[in-house]
Scaffold this motif. Structure first.
Motif, PDB file in Angstrom:
ATOM      1  N   SER A 218       0.826  -1.209   0.000  1.00 13.51           N
ATOM      2  CA  SER A 218       0.000   0.000   0.000  1.00 13.51           C
ATOM      3  C   SER A 218       0.861   1.259   0.000  1.00 13.51           C
ATOM      4  CB  SER A 218      -0.947   0.004   1.199  1.00 13.51           C
ATOM      5  OG  SER A 218      -0.218   0.006   2.412  1.00 13.51           O
ATOM      6  N   GLY A 219       2.011   1.226   0.649  1.00 14.53           N
ATOM      7  CA  GLY A 219       2.907   2.375   0.641  1.00 14.53           C
ATOM      8  C   GLY A 219       3.465   2.646  -0.743  1.00 14.53           C
ATOM      9  N   ALA A 220       3.721   1.602  -1.505  1.00 11.07           N
ATOM     10  CA  ALA A 220       4.246   1.760  -2.866  1.00 11.07           C
ATOM     11  C   ALA A 220       3.238   2.502  -3.736  1.00 11.07           C
ATOM     12  CB  ALA A 220       4.585   0.403  -3.460  1.00 11.07           C
ATOM     13  N   THR A 221       1.965   2.198  -3.568  1.00  8.73           N
ATOM     14  CA  THR A 221       0.931   2.881  -4.348  1.00  8.73           C
ATOM     15  C   THR A 221       0.900   4.366  -3.992  1.00  8.73           C
ATOM     16  OG1 THR A 221      -0.366   0.856  -4.403  1.00  8.73           O
ATOM     17  CG2 THR A 221      -1.518   2.881  -4.922  1.00  8.73           C
ATOM     18  N   ALA A 222       1.006   4.681  -2.721  1.00  9.69           N
ATOM     19  CA  ALA A 222       1.006   6.083  -2.299  1.00  9.69           C
ATOM     20  C   ALA A 222       2.211   6.816  -2.879  1.00  9.69           C
ATOM     21  CB  ALA A 222       1.004   6.167  -0.776  1.00  9.69           C
TER      22      ALA A 222
ATOM     23  N   LEU B  49       4.609  10.584  -6.870  1.00 11.28           N
ATOM     24  CA  LEU B  49       5.497  10.880  -8.002  1.00 11.28           C
ATOM     25  C   LEU B  49       4.722  11.432  -9.188  1.00 11.28           C
ATOM     26  CD1 LEU B  49       7.908   7.817  -7.850  1.00 11.28           C
ATOM     27  CD2 LEU B  49       8.447  10.193  -7.321  1.00 11.28           C
ATOM     28  N   ILE B  50       3.531  10.890  -9.435  1.00 11.35           N
ATOM     29  CA  ILE B  50       2.693  11.405 -10.531  1.00 11.35           C
ATOM     30  C   ILE B  50       2.289  12.850 -10.241  1.00 11.35           C
ATOM     31  CG2 ILE B  50       0.430  11.181 -11.645  1.00 11.35           C
ATOM     32  CD1 ILE B  50       0.765   8.108 -11.285  1.00 11.35           C
ATOM     33  N   ALA B  51       1.885  13.126  -8.996  1.00  7.29           N
ATOM     34  CA  ALA B  51       1.497  14.489  -8.625  1.00  7.29           C
ATOM     35  C   ALA B  51       2.674  15.450  -8.751  1.00  7.29           C
ATOM     36  CB  ALA B  51       0.946  14.507  -7.198  1.00  7.29           C
TER      37      ALA B  51
END
Length: 74
Positions: free
Chosen positions: A33-37, A42-44
């Motif tokens: 779940s941390g990887a998704t955050a 990074l996208i933001a």
């Protein structure tokens, strides 16, 4: 000489702690779940950099145009 009751309890407690620690470490390593955050962060950040770059470019052109207009009005 067989181990005393205190020694056996201490050994059981040590084994239990090691088991809990390994279980916690395995759960932590399996959690994604941390990887998704981080990916969303990074996208933001990439979008923010693109917006800042575009706004700076437009700002520079506007400043140049307003300078030309100011010079022509004098």
């Amino acid at each position: 000489m067989p181990p005393s009751l205190a020694d056996r309890v201490q050994l059981l407690f040590k084994n239990w702690i090691q088991h809990r620690l390994m279980k916690t470490i395995r759960r932590f390593l399996a959690d994604e779940s941390g990887a998704t955050a981080i990916e969303y962060g990074l996208i933001a950040a990439g979008i923010a950099i693109a917006i800042i770059t575009a706004v700076q470019g437009v700002g520079t052109r506007l400043s140049t145009n307003f300078g030309k207009i100011s010079t022509s009005l004098k």
